[in-house]
Design an enzyme around this catalytic site. Sequence first.
Site, PDB file in Angstrom:
ATOM      1  N   GLU A  47      34.569  62.722  39.410  1.00 55.99           N
ATOM      2  CA  GLU A  47      33.655  61.786  40.075  1.00 55.99           C
ATOM      3  C   GLU A  47      34.302  61.119  41.283  1.00 55.99           C
ATOM      4  O   GLU A  47      33.626  60.788  42.260  1.00 55.99           O
ATOM      5  CB  GLU A  47      33.160  60.733  39.080  1.00 55.99           C
ATOM      6  CG  GLU A  47      32.215  61.272  38.015  1.00 55.99           C
ATOM      7  CD  GLU A  47      32.950  61.826  36.802  1.00 55.99           C
ATOM      8  OE1 GLU A  47      34.202  61.955  36.842  1.00 55.99           O
ATOM      9  OE2 GLU A  47      32.271  62.133  35.790  1.00 55.99           O
ATOM     10  N   PHE A 109      28.095  54.704  22.805  1.00 52.93           N
ATOM     11  CA  PHE A 109      28.940  55.792  23.326  1.00 52.93           C
ATOM     12  C   PHE A 109      28.813  55.880  24.840  1.00 52.93           C
ATOM     13  O   PHE A 109      27.708  55.908  25.381  1.00 52.93           O
ATOM     14  CB  PHE A 109      28.516  57.111  22.680  1.00 52.93           C
ATOM     15  CG  PHE A 109      29.279  58.300  23.215  1.00 52.93           C
ATOM     16  CD1 PHE A 109      30.650  58.422  23.009  1.00 52.93           C
ATOM     17  CD2 PHE A 109      28.633  59.285  23.954  1.00 52.93           C
ATOM     18  CE1 PHE A 109      31.347  59.493  23.515  1.00 52.93           C
ATOM     19  CE2 PHE A 109      29.328  60.363  24.468  1.00 52.93           C
ATOM     20  CZ  PHE A 109      30.693  60.473  24.248  1.00 52.93           C
ATOM     21  N   GLN A 110      29.929  55.928  25.513  1.00 54.29           N
ATOM     22  CA  GLN A 110      30.008  55.993  26.974  1.00 54.29           C
ATOM     23  C   GLN A 110      29.285  54.826  27.649  1.00 54.29           C
ATOM     24  O   GLN A 110      28.736  54.956  28.738  1.00 54.29           O
ATOM     25  CB  GLN A 110      29.497  57.337  27.510  1.00 54.29           C
ATOM     26  CG  GLN A 110      30.433  58.493  27.141  1.00 54.29           C
ATOM     27  CD  GLN A 110      30.154  59.772  27.895  1.00 54.29           C
ATOM     28  OE1 GLN A 110      29.019  60.052  28.263  1.00 54.29           O
ATOM     29  NE2 GLN A 110      31.193  60.562  28.124  1.00 54.29           N
ATOM     30  N   LYS A 159      19.015  55.522  30.725  1.00 53.42           N
ATOM     31  CA  LYS A 159      18.463  56.855  30.465  1.00 53.42           C
ATOM     32  C   LYS A 159      16.973  56.800  30.121  1.00 53.42           C
ATOM     33  O   LYS A 159      16.198  57.682  30.508  1.00 53.42           O
ATOM     34  CB  LYS A 159      19.251  57.504  29.319  1.00 53.42           C
ATOM     35  CG  LYS A 159      18.988  58.980  29.135  1.00 53.42           C
ATOM     36  CD  LYS A 159      19.945  59.571  28.116  1.00 53.42           C
ATOM     37  CE  LYS A 159      19.773  61.073  27.992  1.00 53.42           C
ATOM     38  NZ  LYS A 159      20.731  61.630  27.000  1.00 53.42           N
ATOM     39  N   MET A 460      56.145  57.826  52.486  1.00 57.44           N
ATOM     40  CA  MET A 460      56.048  56.476  53.039  1.00 57.44           C
ATOM     41  C   MET A 460      56.765  55.471  52.139  1.00 57.44           C
ATOM     42  O   MET A 460      57.457  54.567  52.610  1.00 57.44           O
ATOM     43  CB  MET A 460      54.585  56.084  53.236  1.00 57.44           C
ATOM     44  CG  MET A 460      54.394  54.794  53.999  1.00 57.44           C
ATOM     45  SD  MET A 460      55.069  54.862  55.678  1.00 57.44           S
ATOM     46  CE  MET A 460      53.630  55.443  56.585  1.00 57.44           C
TER      47      MET A 460
END
Lengths: 548, 85
Positions: A47, A109-110, A159, A460
């Site tokens: 993602e 969940f999630q 959802k 760096m």
Amino acid sequence: MNGAHFVVQALKEQNVTQVFGYPGGAIMPLYDALYDGGVDHLLCRHEQGAAMAAIGYARSTGKVGVCIATSGPGATNLITGLADALLDSIPVIAITGQVPTHLIGTDAFQEVDVLGLSLACTKHSFMVQTAEELGSVIEQAFEIATTGRPGPVLIDIPKDIQVGPSVTHALAKLIKTENTLNSAAIDQAKNMISLSQKPLIYVGGGVGMASAVNELRNLIAATEIPSVCTLKAIGCIKHDSPYFMGMVGMHGSKASNLAIQECDLLIAIGARFDDRVTGKLDEFAPNAKVIHLDVDAAEIDKLRQVTLSMTDDLKQVLPAITIKPNIEQWQQHVAAMKVEHECRYDHPGEPIFAPALLRQLAQTMPADTVICSDVGQHQMWVAQHMFVDRPENHISSSGLGTMGFGVPAAVGAQVARPNDTVIAVSGDGSFMMNVQELGTIKRRKLPVKILLIDNQRLGMVRQWQKLFFNGRYSETILTDNPDFVTLASAFDIPGETIVAKSQIDQALQRLLNSDGPYLLHVSISEEENVWPLVPPGAPNDRMMESIE
Amino acid sequence: MINALTVEAKNSPEFLERLLRVCRHRGFTIQSINAEVNNTLQTTQINLTVFSERDITLLTKQIEKVVGVIEITLLQQPENIKVSA
């Protein structure tokens, strides 16, 4: 039509043709709607890659970038990309699935409080509460993302709202108001410019975001006032413009930093006096009055107290303040400084000198090539040594400094501009941060060119350890890097390694002439540093130019 | 320095959270706060006093950018409020 189909329809009404994302449980209805919904979706392999591809798409076109993820880990993985877009003021819409409304707040969940997570890394965010507000929220999100100072907006959609019936509604017509310039402020600005003996234009990323590049160039051409730019503003001023001295700040050119310190009038245009630009703020442009032109009122007097400010549209302001001052002596002085402190590309021995390589690449690459740089030494070398003449062609994580940005940003840029050459310039540290996006390049057969500058170090950080931490190289040695050419070949991306100057000419030709993607792995010395460097806490005229 | 201000905004479940985040992030600690919803107008009015060494305009300009803010009123500095350690 269910809520998910409504979302796809609403995206199309916003002229969205391309989105980037990764499916998962709570966003499955939207992916079902995307299946044959008429909006092209590119599957990224993480993602974070999707968010950065959306940024690359937006920055290379001036359009809105859209990324999609599921709830929980999908949304948390977007966060770094959204923060990157916020710091660089990029219009991005992130759509996340959320667990069904009745499960929100139950640690389902999630389930993560995505709205809460988004507060610090978006311009605004919404959680859709009902089907009725879906259309209004999407419309507002695009409006907020693109107006004023642009930025990312997140829409979290449970959802059950995606699968439930949509409710059509008449979208409110947005009323655009025309601002009238403050004529007194314009007169004062012109007066300050005409009285100034050493004026300097300091250009920031806001110029490109306001689509005011032409107006800026007209101002500079008409007034012949010397100019400098920030990292994000590279490309706004033509590189060969007279009296343009390049990037200012920590790794800016010596001439631009000296000019800032000497000027008596600083005209800051779409710039925000970032600490990487100013060095020690108290001693930044110490002799200068400041005119600050920026659409974001919160930037005025935030760090530097100014004499005059205007928050109007730069496309209107810049023509209005155009007046040619009599500054011949100052022009001659800055021109002499520019010549005196020009970059040198002579470098002893056969090992490859990255600044010279990048200079050569800039001279040989096709016109309108998009450069997407990652973050680190190579990023600064790109900024210093490559010349780009459109801000859309230099895409660099400027504000957040996000390692791993370059390759996914290049994916987005290549999708947006399929007929232009897109080159990701990366380092061995940054490349490994989002290396999974090679899978995205393979999936879409994108002809992204990758120039990987490898010093087997986090260069760096190593440089700072050398300079400021007594050479204690804590966790910056990467001699255990993988074989990058073999790694690329696993994704059907051909490539080669070069180690010597004599190999550069032909290797660059193979990179640029390849029909598909290509990896040019360039091995350089770990001892190379980025110069000049304004040390932390120092004013900009106290640059270091070597280890000694 | 302590400053008192009133923020009026469109009512939304997360507005107070947004406001508190901006105050903290910009370096202003909250000394007192009162929030009240006007269900007729669908607005929230929040009265707060904040402490910071920074100029109050650095906060008010950032609050003005929060989506939904209708008006910010900076009240006179309350002389009788003291910060306790």
